[in-house]
Design an enzyme around this catalytic site. Sequence first.
Site, PDB file in Angstrom:
ATOM      1  N   GLU A 111      -0.579 104.089 -18.436  1.00  0.00           N
ATOM      2  CA  GLU A 111      -1.613 104.638 -19.309  1.00  0.00           C
ATOM      3  C   GLU A 111      -2.619 103.540 -19.686  1.00  0.00           C
ATOM      4  O   GLU A 111      -2.231 102.415 -19.987  1.00  0.00           O
ATOM      5  CB  GLU A 111      -0.918 105.164 -20.565  1.00  0.00           C
ATOM      6  CG  GLU A 111      -1.797 105.557 -21.711  1.00  0.00           C
ATOM      7  CD  GLU A 111      -0.991 105.848 -22.970  1.00  0.00           C
ATOM      8  OE1 GLU A 111      -1.604 106.313 -23.947  1.00  0.00           O
ATOM      9  OE2 GLU A 111       0.243 105.592 -22.972  1.00  0.00           O
ATOM     10  N   TRP A 112      -3.882 103.876 -19.645  1.00  0.00           N
ATOM     11  CA  TRP A 112      -4.920 102.961 -20.124  1.00  0.00           C
ATOM     12  C   TRP A 112      -4.984 103.068 -21.647  1.00  0.00           C
ATOM     13  O   TRP A 112      -5.210 104.139 -22.196  1.00  0.00           O
ATOM     14  CB  TRP A 112      -6.277 103.305 -19.513  1.00  0.00           C
ATOM     15  CG  TRP A 112      -7.414 102.501 -20.093  1.00  0.00           C
ATOM     16  CD1 TRP A 112      -8.310 102.912 -21.028  1.00  0.00           C
ATOM     17  CD2 TRP A 112      -7.750 101.149 -19.770  1.00  0.00           C
ATOM     18  NE1 TRP A 112      -9.192 101.903 -21.321  1.00  0.00           N
ATOM     19  CE2 TRP A 112      -8.878 100.806 -20.559  1.00  0.00           C
ATOM     20  CE3 TRP A 112      -7.218 100.201 -18.898  1.00  0.00           C
ATOM     21  CZ2 TRP A 112      -9.485  99.555 -20.497  1.00  0.00           C
ATOM     22  CZ3 TRP A 112      -7.811  98.945 -18.836  1.00  0.00           C
ATOM     23  CH2 TRP A 112      -8.931  98.638 -19.628  1.00  0.00           C
TER      24      TRP A 112
ATOM     25  N   ASP B 207       9.465  88.652 -25.277  1.00  0.00           N
ATOM     26  CA  ASP B 207       8.375  87.760 -24.871  1.00  0.00           C
ATOM     27  C   ASP B 207       7.155  88.042 -25.752  1.00  0.00           C
ATOM     28  O   ASP B 207       6.034  88.216 -25.266  1.00  0.00           O
ATOM     29  CB  ASP B 207       8.030  87.987 -23.395  1.00  0.00           C
ATOM     30  CG  ASP B 207       7.123  86.889 -22.830  1.00  0.00           C
ATOM     31  OD1 ASP B 207       6.942  85.860 -23.497  1.00  0.00           O
ATOM     32  OD2 ASP B 207       6.592  87.076 -21.722  1.00  0.00           O
TER      33      ASP B 207
END
Length: 288
Positions: free
Chosen positions: A92-93, A195
């Site tokens: 998804e953008w 991270d």
Amino acid sequence: MIHKVENILREMGDQSPLNEVTPVSGGDISRSFKAKTANGVYFIKINDEAAKDFFQKEAEGLNLLRQAGALPVPQVYHVSSPSADDGYIVMEWVKGEPAPDTESRLGHGLALLHQHTHTHYGLAENNYIGKLPQPNGWEKSWIRFLREQRLGFQAKLADKRGRLPIGRKTRLEKLLDRLDQWVPDYHQPVLLHGDLWSGNWLAGPGGEPYLIDPAVFYGEREFELAFTELFGGFSPRFYAAYRDVQPLSDDYEEVRPLYQLYYLLVHLNLFGESYGPSVDRILRYYVG
């Protein structure tokens, strides 16, 4: 590259015309693109040099974070198979602007993520930290997990790459032998992004914070908090919102540099000796 993006989207099932392909800056591992078709807008990462399961592990990490429900992550639409010549992931953008309370929401959501517990440290499968392998075998003891699958693994990798001169190697071995002097064994495994630095989250619609690029596993929550402080980029609002849900332990200040050592060893292995002095500084702090 346009032809490659078209092929990826067709394999995913979007057969509509490709209207736009725009390179996206930001990561140092993969080439990234925004792709727009009549059916949707996508974020695509491509890497033909990464490990065959690299993007599958990323997708699995994002899905695990999504299942926790504490913070949103981009929807994964398609991932290359291990047999593909070019590795890729289609997501998804996500695009938005930070709101005044975005970092507070991030801190609050991270604290909620850290309430998802497990009986053991690690994960069912290994994954990656950056482009380096990250072993995750289940372990009951946090100290053993930290020694063998985090600090010890990166130390062996650094030694193979010629990045542990004798003084650094000797101090690191002493530290690993004496971890129980500084590291509490709380036995409170919680789900970590793994991270989390300032480049691995973004503001989505309405200023909602989204997590991206995880290296998930179950660990001690202050291991994650220590990394957020290593390179900066998080505001006091983030930490205040976190502490409102999850206060920090009395041991945190003393153990924080040791937890940061893992990520400095990762950077030493990824980027070279420029991180060596920081590794040495922490080693000298603990073992002289």
